[in-house]
Design an enzyme around this catalytic site. Structure first.
Site, PDB file in Angstrom:
ATOM      1  N   ALA A 252       7.985 -28.660 -21.219  1.00 33.80           N
ATOM      2  CA  ALA A 252       7.014 -27.557 -21.097  1.00 33.80           C
ATOM      3  C   ALA A 252       6.499 -27.406 -19.656  1.00 33.80           C
ATOM      4  O   ALA A 252       6.319 -28.421 -18.985  1.00 33.80           O
ATOM      5  CB  ALA A 252       5.843 -27.819 -22.031  1.00 33.80           C
ATOM      6  N   GLY A 255      10.341 -24.038 -17.383  1.00 33.85           N
ATOM      7  CA  GLY A 255      11.010 -23.462 -16.208  1.00 33.85           C
ATOM      8  C   GLY A 255      12.428 -24.007 -16.063  1.00 33.85           C
ATOM      9  O   GLY A 255      13.391 -23.244 -15.904  1.00 33.85           O
ATOM     10  N   CYS A 372       7.395 -34.348  -9.597  1.00 31.51           N
ATOM     11  CA  CYS A 372       6.846 -33.544  -8.492  1.00 31.51           C
ATOM     12  C   CYS A 372       5.865 -34.422  -7.721  1.00 31.51           C
ATOM     13  O   CYS A 372       4.778 -33.993  -7.366  1.00 31.51           O
ATOM     14  CB  CYS A 372       6.230 -32.237  -8.990  1.00 31.51           C
ATOM     15  SG  CYS A 372       4.998 -32.450 -10.262  1.00 31.51           S
TER      16      CYS A 372
HETATM   17  C1  LIG Z   1       6.157 -31.907 -14.975  1.00 31.77           C
HETATM   18  S1  LIG Z   1       5.801 -31.282 -16.544  1.00 31.77           S
HETATM   19  C2  LIG Z   1       7.353 -30.601 -17.002  1.00 31.77           C
HETATM   20  C3  LIG Z   1       7.668 -29.268 -16.371  1.00 31.77           C
HETATM   21  C4  LIG Z   1       8.892 -28.609 -16.991  1.00 31.77           C
HETATM   22  N1  LIG Z   1      10.050 -29.480 -16.970  1.00 31.77           N
HETATM   23  C5  LIG Z   1       9.250 -27.308 -16.306  1.00 31.77           C
HETATM   24  O1  LIG Z   1      10.130 -27.295 -15.445  1.00 31.77           O
HETATM   25  O2  LIG Z   1       8.640 -26.297 -16.641  1.00 31.77           O
HETATM   26  C6  LIG Z   1       5.740 -32.731 -17.495  1.00 31.77           C
HETATM   27  C7  LIG Z   1       5.680 -32.482 -18.993  1.00 31.77           C
HETATM   28  O3  LIG Z   1       5.829 -33.747 -19.632  1.00 31.77           O
HETATM   29  C8  LIG Z   1       5.113 -33.719 -20.842  1.00 31.77           C
HETATM   30  N2  LIG Z   1       4.974 -35.122 -21.278  1.00 31.77           N
HETATM   31  C9  LIG Z   1       4.098 -36.051 -20.856  1.00 31.77           C
HETATM   32  N3  LIG Z   1       4.328 -37.232 -21.459  1.00 31.77           N
HETATM   33  C10 LIG Z   1       5.375 -37.032 -22.286  1.00 31.77           C
HETATM   34  C11 LIG Z   1       6.078 -37.864 -23.203  1.00 31.77           C
HETATM   35  N4  LIG Z   1       5.753 -39.154 -23.360  1.00 31.77           N
HETATM   36  N5  LIG Z   1       7.083 -37.333 -23.901  1.00 31.77           N
HETATM   37  C12 LIG Z   1       7.438 -36.029 -23.748  1.00 31.77           C
HETATM   38  N6  LIG Z   1       6.791 -35.189 -22.911  1.00 31.77           N
HETATM   39  C13 LIG Z   1       5.789 -35.693 -22.182  1.00 31.77           C
HETATM   40  C14 LIG Z   1       3.839 -32.999 -20.483  1.00 31.77           C
HETATM   41  O4  LIG Z   1       3.219 -32.454 -21.628  1.00 31.77           O
HETATM   42  C15 LIG Z   1       4.365 -31.912 -19.512  1.00 31.77           C
HETATM   43  O5  LIG Z   1       4.578 -30.728 -20.183  1.00 31.77           O
END
Ligand SMILES: C[S@@+](CC[C@H](N)C(=O)[O-])C[C@H]1O[C@@H](n2cnc3c(N)ncnc32)[C@H](O)[C@@H]1O
Length: 431
Positions: A252, A255, A372
């Site tokens: 989420a 992107g 990031c």
């Molecule tokens: C950097 S963002 C991802 C951005 C996304 N890949 C994009 O390009 O739009 C990190 C995501 O990891 C999720 N997240 C955090 N801990 C997680 C876990 N243990 N398992 C799965 N998702 C996780 C968060 O909710 C967040 O949406």
């Protein structure tokens, strides 16, 4: 009744000072100010927070005693007032007058004289006040982060921090399945929107000035998405092939999920997982706008749901939760909210996610680890430890002719007018 824009900014900044993220604090206030004040409210909040460590140090010299926690909105107002005097073209007398007036809206009449006196003293003593700042405050970074960046990136630390203090460019990703970058560039130019091609990603276009996404030609129909150029490199590095099964494990708002699908329309399946079911809704909206399909799954990558079968994915993207130290200019609240102690905790979480996902990857498959962050503790050190723990994991030497070499991958650094900071490492599972 609409809310005065400076009082609104004061409350947003006050909320961030109280531990709320800007994403939580801003949207409500945006709906409380008049439509014509919305972009000013954003500018005041983002601008003040980008300069917050510096402005807090200046304010500390001007206050006789620290403000009470219950007066965080007042502190927000003072920081915002100083920001207007330092960083905007609002005439000084207008900035002081409007900031003093906002005390009434905040129902802090008693503070009218204090705010007036502090801002006027700043105008008189600006040179002395700013000369005496500690290096971290002068660079507008919290000391722990200032020292980490200076230690880890000695040659370019000043440039990184300068980039962190600037408004980032608005970058688009052209949907190659709909039209070429050259065609979209000419659409933009025909509409008087100044833009140039990106430097690394063949799908990137950088706008000269940010605009409302809905004003972009073809946005609703899925011709383009907003995505920084550094983030666009993920789909190219993953190189998903026709017929393959791909897991985007921290997907989420989607992107990278969408870019992977744009780049490879013939996947057997893409599973887009995220721990946050609400944020998964954003993935769904993005897929819909771009007419793409993925299987959405709410789950924890460190303990993957049972329906994800072992060794069933050819490629896994792990865009891990991180400190966001590479995207501070887009999330300036990081400067106030992150603590040094978070970094070790995040590294532990990243390690747990990598170990949790590894059994899902087929032998001979590839995992792309991305953050990031620009901090080694979350990047090369996490990968190094993972490689040491997993016998069948090996670093893959991908072609990454951009950014800086890191001991276990490649680092793009945030640069003024350029890309965000992103780290990438490709890990292969032995066949
Ligand atoms: C950097 S963002 C991802 C951005 C996304 N890949 C994009 O390009 O739009 C990190 C995501 O990891 C999720 N997240 C955090 N801990 C997680 C876990 N243990 N398992 C799965 N998702 C996780 C968060 O909710 C967040 O949406």
């Amino acid at each position: 009744m609409t809310l005065d824009v400076r009082a609104a900014a004061a409350r947003v900044i006050g909320d961030v000072l109280g531990g709320h993220s800007l994403n939580q604090a801003l949207p409500n206030r945006l709906s409380q100010v008049s439509e014509r004040d919305r972009s000013l409210l954003q500018q005041l909040c983002y601008g003040t927070l980008r300069q917050a460590p510096r402005l807090q140090a200046i304010l500390g010299q001007l206050l006789e005693k620290p403000l009470r926690d219950k007066d965080r909105d007042l502190q927000g107002l003072l920081l915002c007032g100083l920001y207007q005097l330092e960083g905007t073209r609002v005439p000084d007398h207008a900035a002081v007058g409007a900031t003093v007036d906002a005390t009434r809206v905040l129902k802090k009449h008693w503070a009218k004289g204090v705010v007036n006196a502090i801002l006027r003293r700043y105008l008189r003593e600006r040179a002395q006040l700013t000369q005496s700042l500690e290096p971290a405050a002068a660079a507008s970074h919290p000391p722990w982060l200032f020292h980490k960046i200076t230690r880890q990136w000695p040659a370019v630390a000043a440039a990184i921090m300068e980039a962190n203090n600037q408004q980032p460019p608005m970058t688009l990703r052209v949907n190659d399945r709909r039209l070429s970058r050259a065609d979209y560039l000419s659409d933009l130019l025909n509409q008087g929107i100044a833009a140039t091609a990106g430097n690394f990603s063949p799908h990137a276009i950088q706008l000269a000035h940010p605009i409302d996404v809905w004003a972009l030609p073809g946005f609703t129909a899925g011709a383009v998405s907003v995505q920084d150029e550094a983030a666009q490199m993920a789909a190219f590095l993953l190189q998903a092939g026709a017929g393959e099964r791909v897991l985007d494990a921290c997907a989420a708002p989607g992107g990278k999920t969408c870019h992977i699908l744009e780049l490879q329309p013939h996947l057997a399946e893409l599973v887009a997982m995220d721990i946050d079911a609400l944020r998964l809704q954003k993935v769904s909206e993005n897929l819909q706008r771009l007419c793409l399909q993925a299987t959405l799954l709410s789950g924890n990558a460190a303990h993957p749901p049972e329906q994800l079968r072992l060794a069933s994915f050819d490629r896994i993207l792990v865009d891990a939760p991180c400190s966001a130290s590479g995207v501070i200019r887009r999330h300036p609240d990081v400067k106030l909210l992150r603590r040094e102690s978070d970094i070790a905790q995040l590294a532990e979480q990243q390690r747990g996610i990598l170990n949790g996902l590894w059994p899902l990857l087929k032998a001979g498959g590839t995992l792309l680890y991305a953050t990031c962050s620009i901090l080694d503790e979350e990047n090369s050190q996490v990968v190094q430890r993972f490689l040491a723990e997993q016998e069948n994991a090996e670093l893959s030497c991908a072609n990454m002719p951009w950014g800086e070499p890191a001991s276990c991958g490649r680092q793009l650094l945030p640069s003024t007018g350029g890309p965000d900071g992103m780290f990438y490492a490709l890990i292969r599972k032995a066949p």
